[in-house]
Motif scaffolding. Structure first.
Motif, PDB file in Angstrom:
ATOM      1  N   ASP A 239       0.297   0.374  -6.634  1.00  0.00           N
ATOM      2  CA  ASP A 239       0.589  -0.749  -5.756  1.00  0.00           C
ATOM      3  C   ASP A 239       1.474  -1.760  -6.457  1.00  0.00           C
ATOM      4  N   LEU A 240       1.130  -2.049  -7.693  1.00  0.00           N
ATOM      5  CA  LEU A 240       1.922  -3.021  -8.449  1.00  0.00           C
ATOM      6  C   LEU A 240       3.339  -2.512  -8.653  1.00  0.00           C
ATOM      7  N   ALA A 241       3.462  -1.230  -9.015  1.00  0.00           N
ATOM      8  CA  ALA A 241       4.797  -0.665  -9.264  1.00  0.00           C
ATOM      9  C   ALA A 241       5.634  -0.699  -7.993  1.00  0.00           C
ATOM     10  N   TRP A 242       5.033  -0.258  -6.879  1.00  0.00           N
ATOM     11  CA  TRP A 242       5.789  -0.234  -5.631  1.00  0.00           C
ATOM     12  C   TRP A 242       6.124  -1.638  -5.157  1.00  0.00           C
ATOM     13  N   LEU A 243       5.187  -2.582  -5.426  1.00  0.00           N
ATOM     14  CA  LEU A 243       5.431  -3.975  -5.058  1.00  0.00           C
ATOM     15  C   LEU A 243       6.655  -4.520  -5.782  1.00  0.00           C
TER      16      LEU A 243
END
Lengths: 273, 68
Positions: A239-243
Motif C-alpha cells: 500500500d505504501l509503495a503504490w501510494l
C-alpha cells in the motif's frame, strides 16, 4: 473491510470490489445522476476557489510566506507551460489550464485517501454506495474533455472562419484527390482527440483505484481466519509503495490533461494546420 | 504547429491517439449504420479508415519533427 468480512467465499471478494465501484446514483439510463461524483467534484472545486481566493486576498508583496509561495510556484509553472506551448495570445487559456490542473489533481488526490474510509463513514450516515474519486467515474473526464472539445471547435471557427475550418476537413490527410476519405478521416481524428483525452485520465485513475482495492483485500482476507493476518505486513508495504508511486501518477495525469488542452487549443489558434 | 515551441508535448499521447482513432472510427461507423440501417457496411469501412488514419497520424507525429 466490512464487505469482505461478510462472506467466506470468493464471491465476497467480487462483491467488495463491485460495491466500491458502484456510484451513488438516482435516475436510470441516460438520465442517471451520480450524486457522489457531482457532490465531491463540486466540493473540491469550491475548496480550490475558496483557498485560492483567500491566498489572493492575503497576498503580500516582497517575500511571500510558505503557502503563498507554494501557490505562486504552481501559478508560475502553469504560466510557463502556457507560454511555451501556446502560440498567440488568449486571456482564457492560462486560467483554464490552471483550473484544469488543480481541479483534476484534487479529484485524483481523493484516490490516496484509504479506500474504505469514506465509504465506511458513508454507511454510518446511511449511504449504500459511495465512489470517492470523481475521475474514476467516466462521466467526469469525458465531461471535461467535451468542454475542451467545445472550446476547440469554437476557437477553430473563430480563428479560421467556418469556411477555413471546413476546408481542413476536405484536403487534410490525402490531398485533393480523395475528398470523401479526407472528410471521414479528419472527422475521426477530431473525435479521437476528446475521446483519448477523457479515456486516458479515466483509465489511469480507474486502474489505480482497482489496485488500491486489491491491496486492501489482502488485509481483508484476515477476516476469514486469523492465520491470514500473515499477509498484513505485505499489505502495508504494498500500500505504501503504490501510494508513493500513485502520487506521481495523479500529478502526471493532471499535467497531461492540462498540457494537451493547451496544445489542442493552440492548434485551433494556428491558421496553417 | 510550427509556431509552437514545444510541439513534442503532443507525443505524450501517441499511443492513445492510435487506439482512440480506431475506436472513434468504429463509433462513427456504428452510429451511421444505426442511422441508415445498413448494419455491417460503414462500421467496417470507418473502422478500417480509423485504423489506417491512426497509423498514419502516429507515423507522421513520430517522424516529422515539425509536426506539420
Amino acid at each position: 473491510m466490512s464487505q469482505a468480512a461478510e462472506g467466506s467465499s470468493g464471491a465476497s471478494t467480487v462483491e467488495y470490489i463491485q460495491h466500491h465501484l458502484q456510484n451513488l446514483s438516482v435516475g436510470e439510463g441516460f438520465m442517471t445522476w451520480n450524486l457522489d461524483t457531482i457532490f465531491i467534484s463540486i466540493a473540491l472545486g469550491t475548496l480550490m476557489v475558496v483557498v485560492g481566493g483567500r491566498v489572493a486576498r492575503n497576498a503580500t508583496e516582497g517575500v511571500p510566506g510558505g503557502f503563498q509561495n507554494f501557490v505562486e510556484s504552481i501559478l508560475e509553472f502553469v504560466q510557463t507551460q502556457v507560454k511555451d506551448s501556446f502560440p498567440g495570445h488568449n486571456p482564457l487559456i492560462a486560467p483554464l489550464a490552471l483550473t484544469i490542473f488543480v481541479w483534476v489533481w484534487l479529484m485524483n488526490f481523493m484516490d490516496l485517501i484509504p479506500v474504505d474510509l469514506l465509504p465506511l463513514i458513508g454507511t454510518w450516515i446511511g449511504l449504500p454506495y459511495l465512489k470517492v474519486v470523481p475521475t474514476t467515474d467516466l462521466s467526469t473526464p469525458m465531461a471535461m474533455a467535451l468542454v475542451v472539445f467545445g472550446l476547440t471547435l469554437f476557437y477553430n471557427i473563430k480563428v479560421k472562419g467556418l469556411g477555413g475550418y471546413l476546408k481542413m476537413f476536405l484536403f487534410h490527410p490525402f490531398g485533393k484527390f480523395a475528398v470523401p476519405a479526407n472528410i471521414v478521416m479528419t472527422t475521426i481524428e477530431e473525435i479521437a482527440k476528446p475521446l483519448s483525452l477523457g479515456l486516458r485520465l479515466f483509465g489511469n485513475m480507474f486502474a489505480g483505484e482497482l489496485v488500491f482495492l486489491l491491496i486492501a483485500l489482502l488485509g481483508g482476507a484476515a477476516a476469514l481466519g486469523a492465520g491470514l493476518l500473515i499477509w498484513f505486513p505485505l499489505q502495508v508495504v504494498l500500500d505504501l509503495a503504490w501510494l508513493l508511486f500513485h502520487i506521481l501518477v495523479i500529478t502526471l495525469q493532471a499535467f497531461i490533461f492540462m498540457v494537451l488542452t493547451i496544445v489542442y487549443l493552440g492548434m485551433a489558434h494556428t491558421t496553417e494546420h | 504547429m510550427s509556431e509552437s515551441k514545444k510541439p513534442g508535448l503532443l507525443l505524450i499521447g501517441v499511443g492513445q491517439i492510435l487506439t482512440s482513432m480506431i475506436v472513434s472510427g468504429f463509433l462513427l461507423g456504428y452510429l451511421l449504420d444505426l442511422y441508415l440501417g445498413t448494419q455491417p457496411i460503414f462500421i467496417l469501412i470507418f473502422g478500417g479508415l480509423g485504423f489506417i488514419g491512426g497509423f498514419l497520424k502516429v507515423y507522421r507525429l513520430l517522424t516529422d519533427p515539425e509536426l506539420q
